[in-house]
Design an enzyme around this catalytic site. Structure first.
Site, PDB file in Angstrom:
ATOM      1  N   HIS A 128       4.514 -13.278  13.282  1.00  0.00           N
ATOM      2  CA  HIS A 128       5.001 -13.371  12.184  1.00  0.00           C
ATOM      3  C   HIS A 128       5.865 -12.788  11.766  1.00  0.00           C
ATOM      4  CE1 HIS A 128       0.579 -14.289  12.262  1.00  0.00           C
ATOM      5  NE2 HIS A 128       0.557 -14.364  12.870  1.00  0.00           N
ATOM      6  N   GLU A 183      -0.997  -7.404  10.676  1.00  0.00           N
ATOM      7  CA  GLU A 183      -2.799  -7.508  10.559  1.00  0.00           C
ATOM      8  C   GLU A 183      -3.423  -6.764  11.243  1.00  0.00           C
ATOM      9  OE1 GLU A 183      -2.910 -12.229  11.187  1.00  0.00           O
ATOM     10  OE2 GLU A 183      -2.090 -11.446  13.650  1.00  0.00           O
ATOM     11  N   HIS A 192       1.764 -12.653  19.819  1.00  0.00           N
ATOM     12  CA  HIS A 192       0.196 -12.299  20.392  1.00  0.00           C
ATOM     13  C   HIS A 192      -0.723 -13.844  20.414  1.00  0.00           C
ATOM     14  CE1 HIS A 192       0.599 -12.125  15.729  1.00  0.00           C
ATOM     15  NE2 HIS A 192      -0.110 -12.687  15.460  1.00  0.00           N
ATOM     16  N   ARG A 218       4.867 -19.986  15.744  1.00  0.00           N
ATOM     17  CA  ARG A 218       3.824 -21.114  16.698  1.00  0.00           C
ATOM     18  C   ARG A 218       5.392 -20.894  18.025  1.00  0.00           C
ATOM     19  NH1 ARG A 218       1.591 -25.150  14.638  1.00  0.00           N
ATOM     20  NH2 ARG A 218       0.552 -24.308  13.626  1.00  0.00           N
TER      21      ARG A 218
END
Length: 324
Positions: free
Chosen positions: A103, A120, A178, A198
């Site tokens: 991200h 996150e 991740h 992605r």
């Protein structure tokens, strides 16, 4: 005064990699065998949470913030974020692996997508035998090495893969590559953002034979190529006590194992507090109000509601989330 424990209707998301654990383990109301995510509290555009209990039932999160402002979120949070709720709270079930992804940070996300970045964390609630997570690089890398392995479809040769179990915690700052592996059920706490780059999706196709979009170019200058020795987050647990797991500028998360009764006082916080029940069953009691939380449920405690009691007949576990 806003003194209600607020629960929201889960926003359920079918995913190509989703499974049935959100239904079988966490009692989500769905017949789908491809249920990947339950958005518990969301202010993402097009996916705003709606209250499911009490006097505020039927109102959405945006209405609540506009009406109650700092009483709901806290003075500091309201000054910083205004009418936007800063966190997105989810449960995720991966029947098959998620794409390998990352991200962007706040700066890139603002410039490119007019969005927050997406820092996150994950708390593993259940993991099948040998289930794993991909987090970061094994050793420091660079664009050239990364692209070589990406093009050769050998990314796993340079990425860090950890087998996981219940209670494992991972902090995922922006830029860190991740992926959630097959067989993992987890709680995710993140900034309010749905921006994902992605980079590899296992060459899988959807039911119509289409591949999902990759973001190779966008990802290149967003990746953090630095490796660290251990990606797991260590923490202490004490019964009937909040123990800090993760603290960053975007959120603080504590783990709270509880059995019996516990008095809660949040006078030291200028923030809403979110509780995610990750095991067991806990009652939230304030005056003549009682709200029961079972595993897989989430409640928002307004900033104005500083004192209440928790009760649990069996040993249960909560995640406690707020902004410092």
């Amino acid at each position: 005064m806003l003194n209600q424990f607020i629960k929201f209707r889960p926003i359920l998301k079918e995913k190509i990699w989703g499974g049935s654990k959100l239904r079988t383990h966490l009692n989500k109301n769905s017949e789908s065998d491809n249920l990947g995510e339950s958005w518990e509290i969301s202010d993402v555009k097009g996916d705003t949470s709606v209250v499911s209990n009490g006097d505020l039932k039927g109102k959405d999160l945006k209405e609540l913030i506009k009406t109650y402002q700092a009483d709901l979120v806290g003075d500091k949070v309201f000054k910083q974020f205004g009418n936007k709720f800063p966190l997105l709270i989810k449960f995720i079930d991966a029947k098959t692996p998620l794409s390998i992804q990352l991200h962007p940070n706040d700066k890139l996300a603002k410039e490119r997508h007019d969005s927050f970045g997406k820092t996150e964390m994950w708390y593993v609630m259940q993991a099948d035998e040998k289930a794993n997570l991909i987090v970061g690089f094994q050793q420091n890398s660079n664009k050239e090495e990364y692209l070589k392995h990406l093009n050769n479809k050998s990314l796993l040769d340079i990425l860090n893969v950890d087998e996981v179990k219940k209670g494992d915690v991972y902090f995922i700052p922006t830029g860190r590559i991740h992926a959630i592996g097959a067989g993992v059920l987890l709680a995710e706490i993140q900034q309010t953002s749905d921006i994902t780059y992605r980079i590899y999706d296992w060459d899988r196709q959807d039911s119509e034979g289409n591949y999902r979009e990759l973001h190779t170019e966008l990802a290149l200058d967003a990746i953090d190529f630095t490796a660290i020795p251990d990606y797991t987050t260590s923490y202490d647990e004490s019964l009937n006590s909040s123990s800090e797991i993760v603290s960053c500028p975007y959120f603080t998360t504590n783990v709270l194992p509880i059995e019996g009764e516990l008095f809660i006082n949040h006078q030291d916080k200028d923030s809403f507090v979110i509780y995610m029940c990750v095991s067991g069953k806990v009652s939230f009691v304030h005056k003549n109000q009682e709200e029961i939380l079972i595993a897989g449920e989430t409640v928002l405690v307004p900033a104005k509601l500083k004192e209440f009691k928790l009760k649990s007949v069996e040993k249960s576990e909560l995640l406690e989330v707020y902004i410092r």
